[in-house]
Scaffold this motif. Sequence first.
Motif, PDB file in Angstrom:
ATOM      1  N   GLY A  97     -12.658   5.787  -2.979  1.00 65.89           N
ATOM      2  CA  GLY A  97     -11.716   5.277  -3.977  1.00 65.89           C
ATOM      3  C   GLY A  97     -12.106   3.851  -4.355  1.00 65.89           C
ATOM      4  N   VAL A  98     -11.100   3.041  -4.624  1.00 62.34           N
ATOM      5  CA  VAL A  98     -11.332   1.644  -5.018  1.00 62.34           C
ATOM      6  C   VAL A  98     -12.163   0.943  -3.944  1.00 62.34           C
ATOM      7  N   GLN A  99     -11.725   1.048  -2.710  1.00 64.96           N
ATOM      8  CA  GLN A  99     -12.423   0.373  -1.611  1.00 64.96           C
ATOM      9  C   GLN A  99     -13.800   0.975  -1.353  1.00 64.96           C
ATOM     10  N   GLY A 100     -13.863   2.303  -1.377  1.00 61.04           N
ATOM     11  CA  GLY A 100     -15.138   2.967  -1.090  1.00 61.04           C
ATOM     12  C   GLY A 100     -16.221   2.503  -2.046  1.00 61.04           C
ATOM     13  N   ALA A 125     -14.265  12.035  -6.802  1.00 58.89           N
ATOM     14  CA  ALA A 125     -14.357  10.629  -6.366  1.00 58.89           C
ATOM     15  C   ALA A 125     -15.808  10.294  -5.986  1.00 58.89           C
ATOM     16  N   CYS A 165       0.867  -1.177   0.000  1.00 53.98           N
ATOM     17  CA  CYS A 165       0.000   0.000   0.000  1.00 53.98           C
ATOM     18  C   CYS A 165       0.910   1.235   0.000  1.00 53.98           C
ATOM     19  N   ILE A 186     -17.106   6.784   3.941  1.00 58.76           N
ATOM     20  CA  ILE A 186     -16.110   7.862   3.919  1.00 58.76           C
ATOM     21  C   ILE A 186     -14.869   7.343   3.196  1.00 58.76           C
ATOM     22  N   LYS A 200     -10.685  13.426  11.937  1.00 59.86           N
ATOM     23  CA  LYS A 200     -11.536  14.370  11.201  1.00 59.86           C
ATOM     24  C   LYS A 200     -12.969  14.272  11.733  1.00 59.86           C
ATOM     25  N   GLN A 255      -3.095   2.733  -5.100  1.00 63.07           N
ATOM     26  CA  GLN A 255      -2.235   2.639  -3.904  1.00 63.07           C
ATOM     27  C   GLN A 255      -2.052   1.195  -3.432  1.00 63.07           C
ATOM     28  N   THR A 256      -2.999   0.323  -3.789  1.00 62.75           N
ATOM     29  CA  THR A 256      -2.930  -1.061  -3.300  1.00 62.75           C
ATOM     30  C   THR A 256      -2.534  -1.998  -4.447  1.00 62.75           C
ATOM     31  N   ARG A 300      -1.079   7.367  -6.667  1.00 59.74           N
ATOM     32  CA  ARG A 300      -1.947   7.978  -7.667  1.00 59.74           C
ATOM     33  C   ARG A 300      -1.335   9.320  -8.132  1.00 59.74           C
ATOM     34  N   SER A 333     -10.268   5.356   3.769  1.00 58.53           N
ATOM     35  CA  SER A 333      -9.629   6.574   3.234  1.00 58.53           C
ATOM     36  C   SER A 333      -8.137   6.300   3.057  1.00 58.53           C
ATOM     37  N   THR A 334      -7.344   6.691   4.017  1.00 54.40           N
ATOM     38  CA  THR A 334      -5.925   6.313   3.986  1.00 54.40           C
ATOM     39  C   THR A 334      -5.544   5.888   5.394  1.00 54.40           C
ATOM     40  N   GLY A 390      -7.539  -6.525   7.639  1.00 53.76           N
ATOM     41  CA  GLY A 390      -7.364  -7.469   6.527  1.00 53.76           C
ATOM     42  C   GLY A 390      -6.574  -8.687   6.961  1.00 53.76           C
TER      43      GLY A 390
HETATM   44  N1  LIG Z   1      -8.438  -3.396   5.819  1.00 52.58           N
HETATM   45  C1  LIG Z   1      -8.071  -3.950   4.712  1.00 52.58           C
HETATM   46  O1  LIG Z   1      -8.127  -5.155   4.564  1.00 52.58           O
HETATM   47  C2  LIG Z   1      -7.663  -3.092   3.561  1.00 52.58           C
HETATM   48  C3  LIG Z   1      -7.370  -3.639   2.326  1.00 52.58           C
HETATM   49  C4  LIG Z   1      -7.083  -2.789   1.266  1.00 52.58           C
HETATM   50  C5  LIG Z   1      -7.015  -1.419   1.486  1.00 52.58           C
HETATM   51  N2  LIG Z   1      -7.266  -0.939   2.726  1.00 52.58           N
HETATM   52  C6  LIG Z   1      -7.234   0.490   3.011  1.00 52.58           C
HETATM   53  O2  LIG Z   1      -8.357   1.109   2.457  1.00 52.58           O
HETATM   54  C7  LIG Z   1      -8.070   2.470   2.217  1.00 52.58           C
HETATM   55  C8  LIG Z   1      -8.552   2.876   0.836  1.00 52.58           C
HETATM   56  O3  LIG Z   1      -7.851   2.134  -0.138  1.00 52.58           O
HETATM   57  P1  LIG Z   1      -8.199   2.323  -1.676  1.00 52.58           P
HETATM   58  O4  LIG Z   1      -7.500   1.248  -2.398  1.00 52.58           O
HETATM   59  O5  LIG Z   1      -9.669   2.499  -1.825  1.00 52.58           O
HETATM   60  O6  LIG Z   1      -7.480   3.709  -1.970  1.00 52.58           O
HETATM   61  P2  LIG Z   1      -7.883   4.840  -3.046  1.00 52.58           P
HETATM   62  O7  LIG Z   1      -6.689   5.703  -3.180  1.00 52.58           O
HETATM   63  O8  LIG Z   1      -8.454   4.215  -4.256  1.00 52.58           O
HETATM   64  O9  LIG Z   1      -9.041   5.651  -2.313  1.00 52.58           O
HETATM   65  C9  LIG Z   1      -8.872   6.396  -1.164  1.00 52.58           C
HETATM   66  C10 LIG Z   1      -9.906   7.517  -1.214  1.00 52.58           C
HETATM   67  O10 LIG Z   1      -9.946   8.133   0.063  1.00 52.58           O
HETATM   68  C11 LIG Z   1      -9.978   9.539  -0.127  1.00 52.58           C
HETATM   69  N3  LIG Z   1      -9.429  10.141   1.067  1.00 52.58           N
HETATM   70  C12 LIG Z   1      -8.146  10.238   1.436  1.00 52.58           C
HETATM   71  N4  LIG Z   1      -8.052  10.836   2.631  1.00 52.58           N
HETATM   72  C13 LIG Z   1      -9.326  11.100   3.006  1.00 52.58           C
HETATM   73  C14 LIG Z   1      -9.895  11.699   4.142  1.00 52.58           C
HETATM   74  N5  LIG Z   1      -9.135  12.161   5.134  1.00 52.58           N
HETATM   75  N6  LIG Z   1     -11.240  11.797   4.199  1.00 52.58           N
HETATM   76  C15 LIG Z   1     -12.036  11.329   3.213  1.00 52.58           C
HETATM   77  N7  LIG Z   1     -11.551  10.760   2.102  1.00 52.58           N
HETATM   78  C16 LIG Z   1     -10.211  10.641   2.016  1.00 52.58           C
HETATM   79  C17 LIG Z   1      -9.208   9.807  -1.402  1.00 52.58           C
HETATM   80  O11 LIG Z   1      -9.600  11.026  -1.998  1.00 52.58           O
HETATM   81  C18 LIG Z   1      -9.592   8.601  -2.249  1.00 52.58           C
HETATM   82  O12 LIG Z   1     -10.735   8.845  -3.020  1.00 52.58           O
HETATM   83  C19 LIG Z   1      -6.560   2.621   2.431  1.00 52.58           C
HETATM   84  O13 LIG Z   1      -6.361   3.151   3.708  1.00 52.58           O
HETATM   85  C20 LIG Z   1      -6.048   1.207   2.386  1.00 52.58           C
HETATM   86  O14 LIG Z   1      -4.889   1.022   3.160  1.00 52.58           O
HETATM   87  C21 LIG Z   1      -7.593  -1.739   3.750  1.00 52.58           C
END
Ligand SMILES: NC(=O)c1ccc[n+]([C@@H]2O[C@H](COP(=O)([O-])OP(=O)(O)OC[C@H]3O[C@@H](n4cnc5c(N)ncnc54)[C@H](O)[C@@H]3O)[C@@H](O)[C@H]2O)c1
Length: 343
Positions: free
Chosen positions: A158-161, A187, A92, A155, A232, A104-105, A97, A223-224, A316
């Motif tokens: 991105g990909v996960q959201g 997004a 990660c 909240i 926040k 990111q993942t 991006r 988010s991140t 995860g």
């Molecule tokens: N728990 C797990 O098993 C697991 C697995 C994969 C990813 N993740 C985590 O999920 C998160 C998202 O991953 P992704 O692949 O969707 O990334 P991504 O970059 O595709 O999406 C992240 C989104 O969050 C937004 N964002 C960033 N900071 C923010 C904030 N403070 N408030 C609101 N929105 C915010 C960004 O604009 C972006 O749209 C990451 O933190 C990643 O580490 C967790």
Amino acid sequence: MKSIEYREWLNQHVKIGREVLWVTQAEVEELGITRQEVFDLTGKALAYHGRKEVEMPAKIGIHPKTQPNTLMHAMPGYIPAEYIACLKWGGCFPENREKFGLAQTSGLMVFNDHESGLPVAVTDAVWITKMRTAAVSANGAKYLANANSTVAAMIGCGVQGKEHVKFMEFGLPKLQKILIYDVNPAAMEATIAECQPEVKAKIEKVGSFEEAVKGAEVVFSASTITASPSPKIRDEWITAGQTLVMADMHTLYEDRTMKRANKYLVDSIEEHVYFAGIGYYPNGLPEIYGETGEVVAGIKKGRESRDELIVDNNTGMSVEDAMMVRAVVDRALENKVGRLLPL
Ligand SMILES: NC(=O)c1ccc[n+]([C@@H]2O[C@H](COP(=O)([O-])OP(=O)(O)OC[C@H]3O[C@@H](n4cnc5c(N)ncnc54)[C@H](O)[C@@H]3O)[C@@H](O)[C@H]2O)c1
């Protein structure tokens, strides 16, 4: 099918010890594994984990200095009852991006023959990670949220959201509205465009963390992950009866919210203790009620009253990837997808 029969079946398709199957990201996606299947597979993985019927050491990782807050994790998993032995090697890199136009993942799965230990297949792990993470959150919500919840929030879009939005109704079938918030307005638009056709509940973007959180019975976040939380979401916005399901650890929340929850669950205590050990919880971990899988397996009670504030923090687990990669490999072999490479 017995273990040895499964090995024989694999060996009919891949000459174990001489070949490996390589399945690309696009091929994994096109196998046609449905969200319902993923929801069920991850539910099973959580239950195996809750019953301690798996071997899953806490992640080990490296943290390259080229970007802040990066991680690359090695995640081995063994589920004896399913004949699955595998490893995910995933990363990660939050600034990918911006810096490279890349997600990111990332990651690869190695699936082994658990009878001989030899590698059978290598597959992309991006789709697996995306799907299983959102499905785990939806499973968490199924057992921990009020069953008749009608409003959820997402909240981080991105990909996960996006995937979370598509999975929510599997755990929360009465949803009528999904509020979405992201610091990047584009997004949110993209999430509505991609998800609304697949989701019954009405997806509505909101303009602040406050609107998202105050209006929702269940709040999902992806988010991140930052090494230190950067809250926040103010504690006073969080009320009795809410369920907070996070894929991004404590990043967005105040420590006192985490610590005043009536029940605070994690997916793996061992994993979170590891993360605490490398500095991810500078204020210390809250008292842990139990593991998500223990609730899914019926070993611990989930929600017991309408007013409980419940936190489910899932970082995860390899056993989720493990259930998924076997489905991917089986489906790829059945449909002659992917290519065999010499070992
Ligand atoms: N728990 C797990 O098993 C697991 C697995 C994969 C990813 N993740 C985590 O999920 C998160 C998202 O991953 P992704 O692949 O969707 O990334 P991504 O970059 O595709 O999406 C992240 C989104 O969050 C937004 N964002 C960033 N900071 C923010 C904030 N403070 N408030 C609101 N929105 C915010 C960004 O604009 C972006 O749209 C990451 O933190 C990643 O580490 C967790």
